[in-house]
Design an enzyme around this catalytic site. Structure first.
Site, PDB file in Angstrom:
ATOM      1  N   GLU A 154      29.863  14.614 -52.616  1.00 34.04           N
ATOM      2  CA  GLU A 154      30.197  15.957 -53.067  1.00 34.04           C
ATOM      3  C   GLU A 154      28.991  16.613 -53.726  1.00 34.04           C
ATOM      4  O   GLU A 154      28.759  17.809 -53.557  1.00 34.04           O
ATOM      5  CB  GLU A 154      31.376  15.867 -54.047  1.00 34.04           C
ATOM      6  CG  GLU A 154      32.280  17.064 -54.030  1.00 34.04           C
ATOM      7  CD  GLU A 154      33.593  16.789 -54.748  1.00 34.04           C
ATOM      8  OE1 GLU A 154      34.422  16.073 -54.165  1.00 34.04           O
ATOM      9  OE2 GLU A 154      33.782  17.263 -55.873  1.00 34.04           O
TER      10      GLU A 154
ATOM     11  N   GLU B  38      26.657  17.671 -51.063  1.00 33.44           N
ATOM     12  CA  GLU B  38      27.193  18.874 -50.431  1.00 33.44           C
ATOM     13  C   GLU B  38      26.894  20.108 -51.286  1.00 33.44           C
ATOM     14  O   GLU B  38      26.504  21.157 -50.781  1.00 33.44           O
ATOM     15  CB  GLU B  38      28.696  18.697 -50.245  1.00 33.44           C
ATOM     16  CG  GLU B  38      29.310  19.668 -49.263  1.00 33.44           C
ATOM     17  CD  GLU B  38      30.821  19.511 -49.178  1.00 33.44           C
ATOM     18  OE1 GLU B  38      31.366  18.525 -49.727  1.00 33.44           O
ATOM     19  OE2 GLU B  38      31.457  20.388 -48.584  1.00 33.44           O
TER      20      GLU B  38
ATOM     21  N   CYS C 245      39.387  16.213 -55.048  1.00 30.99           N
ATOM     22  CA  CYS C 245      39.935  14.879 -55.338  1.00 30.99           C
ATOM     23  C   CYS C 245      41.432  14.888 -55.559  1.00 30.99           C
ATOM     24  O   CYS C 245      42.087  13.880 -55.395  1.00 30.99           O
ATOM     25  CB  CYS C 245      39.309  14.281 -56.591  1.00 30.99           C
ATOM     26  SG  CYS C 245      37.568  14.484 -56.668  1.00 30.99           S
TER      27      CYS C 245
ATOM     28  N   SER D 180      35.179  21.386 -51.274  1.00 29.79           N
ATOM     29  CA  SER D 180      34.282  20.368 -50.759  1.00 29.79           C
ATOM     30  C   SER D 180      34.995  19.654 -49.622  1.00 29.79           C
ATOM     31  O   SER D 180      36.198  19.407 -49.682  1.00 29.79           O
ATOM     32  CB  SER D 180      33.968  19.370 -51.873  1.00 29.79           C
ATOM     33  OG  SER D 180      33.494  18.177 -51.312  1.00 29.79           O
TER      34      SER D 180
ATOM     35  N   LYS E 111      49.537  11.675 -53.931  1.00 31.64           N
ATOM     36  CA  LYS E 111      48.744  10.736 -53.127  1.00 31.64           C
ATOM     37  C   LYS E 111      49.573  10.143 -52.005  1.00 31.64           C
ATOM     38  O   LYS E 111      49.044   9.732 -50.985  1.00 31.64           O
ATOM     39  CB  LYS E 111      48.190   9.618 -54.011  1.00 31.64           C
ATOM     40  CG  LYS E 111      47.106  10.075 -54.967  1.00 31.64           C
ATOM     41  CD  LYS E 111      45.765  10.218 -54.276  1.00 31.64           C
ATOM     42  CE  LYS E 111      44.676  10.664 -55.242  1.00 31.64           C
ATOM     43  NZ  LYS E 111      43.483  11.149 -54.547  1.00 31.64           N
TER      44      LYS E 111
ATOM     45  N   GLU F 238      49.301  12.587 -49.390  1.00 36.34           N
ATOM     46  CA  GLU F 238      47.938  12.621 -48.859  1.00 36.34           C
ATOM     47  C   GLU F 238      47.704  11.496 -47.861  1.00 36.34           C
ATOM     48  O   GLU F 238      47.137  11.710 -46.792  1.00 36.34           O
ATOM     49  CB  GLU F 238      46.926  12.524 -50.008  1.00 36.34           C
ATOM     50  CG  GLU F 238      45.505  12.730 -49.547  1.00 36.34           C
ATOM     51  CD  GLU F 238      44.481  12.472 -50.634  1.00 36.34           C
ATOM     52  OE1 GLU F 238      44.760  11.651 -51.522  1.00 36.34           O
ATOM     53  OE2 GLU F 238      43.408  13.076 -50.584  1.00 36.34           O
TER      54      GLU F 238
ATOM     55  N   GLU G 121      45.571  13.841 -40.519  1.00 38.41           N
ATOM     56  CA  GLU G 121      44.125  13.770 -40.294  1.00 38.41           C
ATOM     57  C   GLU G 121      43.475  12.562 -40.980  1.00 38.41           C
ATOM     58  O   GLU G 121      42.304  12.305 -40.782  1.00 38.41           O
ATOM     59  CB  GLU G 121      43.449  15.074 -40.738  1.00 38.41           C
ATOM     60  CG  GLU G 121      43.567  15.431 -42.208  1.00 38.41           C
ATOM     61  CD  GLU G 121      44.741  16.349 -42.516  1.00 38.41           C
ATOM     62  OE1 GLU G 121      45.758  16.261 -41.779  1.00 38.41           O
ATOM     63  OE2 GLU G 121      44.667  17.111 -43.481  1.00 38.41           O
TER      64      GLU G 121
ATOM     65  N   CYS H 257      44.238  13.433 -63.985  1.00 33.51           N
ATOM     66  CA  CYS H 257      45.019  12.315 -63.426  1.00 33.51           C
ATOM     67  C   CYS H 257      45.826  11.577 -64.487  1.00 33.51           C
ATOM     68  O   CYS H 257      46.892  11.054 -64.191  1.00 33.51           O
ATOM     69  CB  CYS H 257      44.095  11.327 -62.757  1.00 33.51           C
ATOM     70  SG  CYS H 257      43.130  12.072 -61.455  1.00 33.51           S
TER      71      CYS H 257
END
Lengths: 173, 640
Positions: B310, B313, B337, B357, B396, B399, B404, B567
């Site tokens: 990241e 990037e 994240c 990102s 999560k 996710e 993908e 988190c």
């Protein structure tokens, strides 16, 4: 829903928001306008309103589901609401109810297959001294008898709009 | 700064930020009022609620709908108290003190009323406590016990009314257990600004529902799970995969690997009766091996990897903006994240997805690395590897089920486990976590850095990124700029933080980035503007500010976390959650960071080894793009 219809709804809501306001407090007046013009408030309309007022669609849905006079499913062209509270009950609302059901061939809470009539119960509308009372859209009829039910329905069937009901004259406000 | 942190709608401000309070020592007439609660005098500022006044002198008043993170509701009435001179009982959580008064918190009338309220709630509550995920940690259950409910005075539900909504990968809604406290509604609308849940209908037909009563998977739920953390009963819970995980563990052919995120270890002790803020990192490693996991890895490894990817990037985007000056440049760059935040932006700001990102979250990076690099290294067929991720997060779970996320050729992460679910598994295995011996993580990803650990707190990703970017660009030790490499301005629980850092001088380009940059000259004298945002309610304010071309549009890098506190306040963390508990967890996380020898991502030897052995084209190279980066789906907020 056709795109053109969506566009029309969008334009209408935009102009009402301009007249009434575009914060939370404008919610109910705008919903009433939609209800008045379109007969119901579609899920698409709710999302447009939410967007305009900066609130969440589920909040609009919450409000629509709270009020009996705001519908999220298309209702009949004439929504007949018969008062079911105690004064009208004592003055013979049951007979009127049976007459309505027999005449229209539907039960309370239903819409006729041709989409012309919806039958619903209402709670007190303040006409306790002149019961039984019923509402056809936003017009009140008092001292309704089974005979008068037939007349009202007949006028509705002939009518292109609620204004044709004026011919029944006596009883409306 | 203060202007954007202000709440627009003061009536729905959280209890702690209620505006009509006059601070103690104020000059207003009657600013301080003395009230008598159960015979004890207490002096409080005008506008303090009875509940707060009672708390001050240690008198407990039971609550259900009240929550410190949320606005006053006053709907459950369990906190009813008697006030002399008033005909009816008053809700202590919602009654602002405006004059001297005598309050009684447990007269006969009050006790009867509370018992009555509980009896009524229970008459409408379907579900046996034995089969409930919240058994032992349910506010309704403990109140029923406290008030001695020993039979169902008004009967009980024999049949469920509602179908359980299992449509979502993350959140399961069982409205049969709902007591209409509307904490989830206030969480979803006020705290998170997602607007998924509201009270639908009127009177006794009211239920908590979604837009047009659609299943949760079909509406704009971002899966953050904050509603789960605040639900007093078991009406909302996370989608629990523990049975599947046990099945994988019991299967001798499967190689079951678990990666543990930094936030759960700071909180899991709470499930074993410890005070909030006692870290259990190394005890947990032993416990996980005892439970049957073949390898225990630290998600911090890929947190460090995330920082490298990241950070690179970001430097590439800055170079594009300052040197190449061609093509559209998407700045500020947003962190990626937090899966709740990702789904939030996909729904509400799909036009800004380019700013995200493209780096995957640490969880997904780890999944891809395990099923490729690790499988090669240990000669294991990736189809026999089951990767489990211990996360503080319910999103999560969604996710790892994104279509993908199959870049290794397999499902990169098989199961997402929350802190609560792991605690349950450990208890099932007869493991008393606090009494475990300490042991380290497994190789080859064993070494972690302090930078990875602080990912668990809001501001952590930013701090980790700054530590690395400063050292790589400026070429001096970050300790020379910030005491102990603690970048204090990005820490803390303020909803939106904004920091400016000027790069005074630049050093040589380090080896790892030589393929991408010739020199850092373009960054000389540049003032880097960064911001840290947590809670999607705050994210909304910042994104609107960017759209309007405000201060945040000039930022270069913004960290977003969906959950309040980052988190450590995630939707998979132990229940309950309050600002104090989150602060204690943050303390544990920062203490662990201090304890590490290596505290900067780019110094992690395992990460550097990965780049020399596996991702040989370096950060943001072809292979890392294939495995460690992803793309996003513009979802929009319209519900069809």
């Amino acid at each position: 829903m056709l795109v053109t219809e969506q566009e029309r709804l969008r334009d209408d809501i935009a102009s009402w928001a301009q007249d009434i306001g575009s914060d939370r407090s404008a919610l109910i007046p705008i919903l009433q306008e939609i209800q008045g013009k379109y007969g119901h408030i579609s899920d698409f309309a709710m999302q447009i309103v939410a967007d305009k007022l900066g609130i969440h669609p589920v909040e609009v849905y919450s409000v629509v589901s709270f009020y009996s006079f705001l519908e999220f499913k298309p209702a009949g062209r004439f929504v007949i609401r018969l008062c079911r509270t105690i004064a009208c009950d004592m003055l013979g609302k049951d007979k009127v109810a049976t007459q309505l059901e027999n005449d229209l061939g539907i039960e309370f809470g239903e819409t006729t297959p041709d989409g012309k009539f919806t039958l619903e119960w209402a709670n007190c509308m303040g006409m306790c001294d002149q019961g039984p009372a019923l509402l056809v859209n936003d017009r009140v009829f008092t001292r309704v008898t089974p005979d008068k039910v037939t007349q009202i329905l007949e006028a509705c069937r002939k009518a292109f709009g609620i204004y044709a009901l004026g011919s029944i004259g006596e009883g409306h406000l | 700064m203060s202007d954007i942190n202000q709440l627009d709608d003061k009536t729905r401000a959280p209890v702690s930020q209620r505006p009509h309070r006059i601070e103690a020592g104020g000059e207003g007439i009657g600013a301080n009022i003395t009230v008598t609660i159960d015979g004890q005098d207490v002096k409080v500022p005008m506008g303090t609620t009875i509940l707060e006044a009672a708390e001050k002198i240690g008198i407990r008043i039971p609550t259900l709908c009240h929550h410190k993170d949320l606005c006053v509701a006053g709907v459950c009435r369990i906190c009813s108290v008697q006030v002399d001179g008033m005909r009816t009982l008053q809700a202590a959580c919602a009654y602002p003190i405006s004059q001297p008064m005598k309050i009684h918190t447990h007269t006969k009338k009050v006790r009867q009323a509370r018992r009555h309220i509980l009896d009524l709630m229970l008459s409408n509550h379907y579900g046996e406590c034995y089969t409930c995920g919240r058994n032992g940690n349910c506010e309704l259950q403990s109140l029923a016990q406290e008030y001695g409910v020993d039979f169902f005075r008004f009967g009980k539900m024999e049949e469920p009314i509602f179908e359980i909504d299992r449509s979502s990968h993350s959140v399961i809604r069982d409205m049969n257990k709902c007591i209409m406290c509307r904490r989830c509604v206030r969480t979803c609308i006020d705290l998170q600004e997602v607007g998924c849940l509201e009270a639908i209908g009127r009177g006794d037909e009211t239920e908590i529902g979604t837009f047009m009563d659609k299943p949760l998977a079909d509406v704009i739920c971002i899966n953050c799970g904050q509603c789960i953390n605040r639900c007093p009963t078991g009406a909302l819970r996370a989608n629990d995969p523990t049975d599947d995980v046990w099945r994988a563990i019991d299967d001798p052919k499967k190689h079951v690997v678990i990666q543990t995120a930094p936030a759960p270890r700071a909180a899991i002790g709470e499930c074993f009766g410890l005070e909030p803020g006692v870290p259990m990192t190394f005890e947990m490693n032993t416990a996980l091996r005892m439970a049957g996991f073949d390898k225990v890895f630290d998600t911090n490894f890929t947190a460090d990897l995330t920082i490298i990817e990241e950070g690179t990037e970001l430097l590439l985007r800055l170079k594009q903006a300052l040197v190449d000056k061609k093509g559209p440049v998407f700045l500020p760059q947003f962190t990626s994240c937090s899966p709740g935040w990702i789904k939030y932006i996909e729904h509400f700001y799909p036009d800004m997805l380019d700013n995200l990102s493209s780096a995957k979250s640490p969880q997904q990076m780890f999944g891809a690395v395990i099923k490729t690099y690790y499988a090669q290294l240990h000669n294991i067929d990736p189809k026999d590897i089951v990767t489990v991720a211990l996360m503080p997060c319910s999103a999560k779970k969604f996710e790892c089920n994104r279509p993908e996320m199959m870049d290794s050729g397999f499902k990169d992460v098989d199961y997402g486990l929350t802190t609560r679910e792991l605690a349950k598994m450990l208890k099932e295995a007869g493991i008393d976590l606090p009494r475990m011996a300490k042991s380290d993580f497994d190789d080859p990803f064993g070494t972690a850095t302090g930078s990875g650990v602080i990912f668990g707190a809001t501001g952590g990703v930013m701090e980790a990124a700054l530590r690395t970017v400063i050292e790589l660009v400026v070429g001096i030790k970050v300790e020379n700029l910030f005491d102990h490499a603690n970048i204090m301005p990005v820490r803390g629980f303020e909803g939106i933080k904004y920091v400016e850092l000027t790069i005074p001088d630049v050093g040589p380009v380090p080896d790892i980035l030589k393929g991408l940059f010739d020199s850092w000259d373009f960054l000389k004298g540049v003032t880097v503007k960064v911001a840290v945002v947590h809670g999607t309610g705050n994210a909304k304010k910042v994104l609107d500010n960017i759209k309007a071309g405000g201060k945040f549009a000039e930022c270069h890098f913004i960290e977003f976390m969906a959950c309040p506190g980052g988190c450590l306040g995630g939707g998979g963390q132990p229940i309950p959650t309050t600002p104090e508990i989150r602060a204690a967890r943050a303390k544990a996380i920062y203490a662990e960071d201090e304890a590490y020898e290596i505290r900067k991502s780019h110094e992690n030897p395992a990460v550097l080894e990965l780049y020399t052995k596996f991702l040989t084209e370096g950060p943001c190279g072809h292979k890392s793009h294939k495995l460690l980066h992803t793309h996003y789906t513009p979802r929009g907020k319209y519900i069809a």
